[in-house]
Scaffold this active site. Structure first.
Site: not given
Ligand code: PMT
Length: 401
Positions: A210, A279, A289, A305-307, A323, A337, A341
């Site tokens: 991403n 995800d 390749k 996994p969801d960390i 976030f 969320k 979470k």
């Molecule tokens: O890196 P930049 O370019 O500065 O941009 C910043 C940002 C937009 C990436 C940042 O501000 C942000 O929003 N980060 C979270 C991105 C994200 O994955 O959001 P989510 O809504 O999909 O996930 C929710 C939370 O679960 C997040 O804290 C994420 O780190 C966590 N997560 C998600 C999926 C996963 N498999 N494991 C996780 O821990």
């Protein structure tokens, strides 16, 4: 030591006899390495001229909300975003009342409403005005709003009275201003933060990922270090320099990020999940390749996994800040969320807007806990991170007392 090195101080000067001390204060702030922009109220200009403060600060003095020339140079919203600290010295009884009631009837009060930066005031007034119930009520309101109050001192006053209400000396104000940054609000705290994207291999040369640049997470790491935390930054592949005094662990995939996080959880007090973790990942990674033999191809994906959810289940459990990167229904999705979470706080940002969020220098967000919401208005990621860390430190302390 220059404790205010590279810090942007917006100095508000209001109309009291102590306004002449603002000249000295600018010198003290600059000696500590600060860049100073001055905003004067109309009454302040009766006590000291803008020209004097312009000469000392090295910047044009801002006096009017509706001045097209000044707005063209640096508009009031840009000025509010520029500030790392808004310091009002001297702050009159009238200014305190206007600040406490959220008025925006001149440039200085408007800036105070528009800024994300912390606000500090150094009150200066007659002792009877200071003791008056209305001023004391305003003082309580400002303290509840996290405004830092520097002084006032006690002693002989310009009007001949003796008592509390003297503005404290510029040296002392500059010291207290410096303490706002080296506040030590996270002294002794171990903080682990994830940043950047993860990349999930399809074959030796291709991957799913991403647009995360890591800027937001790295800015948070720096702000946490500045607040005294010992920080471990677990970063996906990004092109950013490691903040000083920060342990950095580089990873590629979500599974590697989870493993690195798990290895850091033993003594972790605060965990911030800022990484944009993929995800899903390809169910299998081709050893060679992949050749384009067909007109179309399907990649089968499996859930990563969801960390952060795993961290929130860990014992002992750190204070968990996630976030939410959303393109629609920002607050509703973020709230879901937060609950799903099992987080202590979630910072919701709108990633549909290309001016903020992924790979931009600025961001705007809403910080959500079970108890309420706090808007972090559009600002540079550096400034937004500082504001976020102030709130995270406060909530962390509340959760641990
Ligand atoms: O890196 P930049 O370019 O500065 O941009 C910043 C940002 C937009 C990436 C940042 O501000 C942000 O929003 N980060 C979270 C991105 C994200 O994955 O959001 P989510 O809504 O999909 O996930 C929710 C939370 O679960 C997040 O804290 C994420 O780190 C966590 N997560 C998600 C999926 C996963 N498999 N494991 C996780 O821990």
């Amino acid at each position: 030591m220059q404790q205010l090195n590279n810090k942007h101080i917006l100095l508000g000067v209001t109309g009291g006899i102590a306004a002449y001390k603002s000249a000295e204060l600018i010198r003290r702030l600059k000696e500590q390495g600060a860049e100073v922009q001055v905003v004067m109220t109309a009454a302040a200009q009766e006590f000291i001229t803008p020209l004097t403060l312009q000469a000392l600060s090295g910047n044009p003095v801002h006096t009017s909300l509706l001045d097209p020339e000044a707005e063209a140079a640096m508009g009031h919203i840009a000025l509010a975003r520029w500030a790392d600290l808004v310091l009002v010295a001297p702050a009159t009884a009238d200014f305190m009342a206007r600040l406490a009631t959220g008025q925006a009837n001149d440039l200085l009060t408007t800036l105070c409403l528009a800024t994300n930066a912390p606000i500090a005031i150094a009150p200066a007034m007659n002792q009877a005005m200071w003791r008056d119930a209305a001023t004391q009520q305003n003082l309580s309101t400002l303290i509840a709003q996290q405004v830092a109050i520097f002084g006032p001192g006690d002693g002989e006053q310009a009007c001949g009275d003796v008592g509390p209400g003297r503005m404290i000396e510029p040296n002392h104000i500059a010291e207290l201003a410096a303490q706002q940054f080296a506040s030590g609000s996270l002294d002794g705290v171990k903080l682990v933060i994830t940043a950047g994207p993860t990349i999930e291999a399809i074959d030796p040369v291709r991957f799913i990922s991403n647009h995360s640049s890591g800027k937001m997470g790295f800015a948070l790491a720096q702000a946490a270090i500045d607040a005294g935390a010992s920080v471990t930054l677990i970063a996906g592949p990004v092109h950013l320099a490691t903040p000083e005094r920060c342990q950095r662990i580089n990873v590629q995939s979500a599974e590697q990020m989870l493993q690195a996080v798990n290895e850091q959880l033993a003594h972790c007090d605060i965990f911030i999940g800022c990484a944009a973790v993929a995800d899903y990942r390809p169910a299998t990674v081709a050893e060679q390749k992949i050749k384009k033999n067909d007109d179309s191809m399907t990649i089968s994906l499996v859930r990563n996994p969801d960390i952060i959810s795993a961290v929130a289940q860990h014992q002992p459990r750190p204070f968990c800040v996630g976030f939410a990167a959303e393109t629609e229904n920002l607050l509703a999705h973020a709230q879901q969320k937060l609950a799903r979470k099992n987080l202590d706080m979630i910072i919701a940002n709108d990633v549909a807007n290309s001016a903020i969020g992924f790979n931009s220098d600025n961001n705007a967000a809403t910080l959500i806990t079970q108890h309420g919401q706090q808007l972090l208005a559009l600002a540079s990621k550096t400034q937004l991170a500082r504001a976020a860390i102030v709130h995270i430190a406060q909530h962390f302390k509340q959760a641990n007392c």
